[in-house]
Scaffold this active site. Structure first.
Site, PDB file in Angstrom:
ATOM      1  N   HIS A  56       1.190  -0.456   7.237  1.00 51.38           N
ATOM      2  CA  HIS A  56       0.197  -1.486   7.529  1.00 51.38           C
ATOM      3  C   HIS A  56       0.683  -2.827   6.980  1.00 51.38           C
ATOM      4  CE1 HIS A  56      -0.982  -0.053   3.476  1.00 51.38           C
ATOM      5  NE2 HIS A  56      -1.193  -1.352   3.262  1.00 51.38           N
ATOM      6  N   ALA A  57      -0.063  -3.878   7.310  1.00 52.32           N
ATOM      7  CA  ALA A  57       0.164  -5.223   6.764  1.00 52.32           C
ATOM      8  C   ALA A  57      -1.184  -5.748   6.296  1.00 52.32           C
ATOM      9  CB  ALA A  57       0.757  -6.145   7.823  1.00 52.32           C
TER      10      ALA A  57
END
Length: 144
Positions: A56-57
């Site tokens: 994820h970011a």
């Protein structure tokens, strides 16, 4: 105009290491050793062999990741460039700014991944789809 890739902001930061025959000591002071105010601390442990974490970011959150015990790899991606960091010492960590996709893998047995974060948990700050991240990263880079 040339825009610097966000991955160039990622870097290893060495922490103070006080050596002693009885055991070493390392400490972290917010804004002194990490470039943000620490609002959350968590750690990953007992990661089974072959498993990965992350994927994820974050839209606004910054992180500082330390291998408190053992070792693991952090793969970073800003939508255009990728870089792998091998963390295996408790006296340095990896700074990750916002809008960088991260994956953690190659965990050694008994490893502990300590994470310092600039914000409290907020699900709305996560980008969990890589294709959505690529679009958002391009927009973010153009806005820089």
């Amino acid at each position: 105009m040339f825009k610097e890739p966000r991955i160039s902001e990622c870097r290893i930061i060495y922490l103070p290491k006080i050596e002693d025959n009885r055991g070493n000591l390392t400490f972290i002071e917010q804004t002194e050793h990490v470039p943000f105010e620490i609002k959350r601390v968590y750690y990953l442990y007992d990661v089974p062999g072959g498993e990965s974490r992350g994927g994820h970011a974050h839209k606004g959150l910054e992180q500082f990741i330390i291998a408190a015990n053992g070792s693991f790899d952090v793969i970073l991606d800003d939508g255009q460039n990728k870089e792998r960091f091998h963390l295996n010492r408790s006296y340095y960590g990896l700074y990750i700014p916002k809008m960088v996709w991260r994956e953690l893998d190659n965990f050694s047995s008994g490893s502990v991944c300590l994470v310092l974060a600039s914000e409290s948990f907020n699900e709305d700050d996560y980008i969990r789809s890589y294709s959505n991240f690529k679009e958002a990263a391009l927009e973010d880079l153009e806005a820089k």
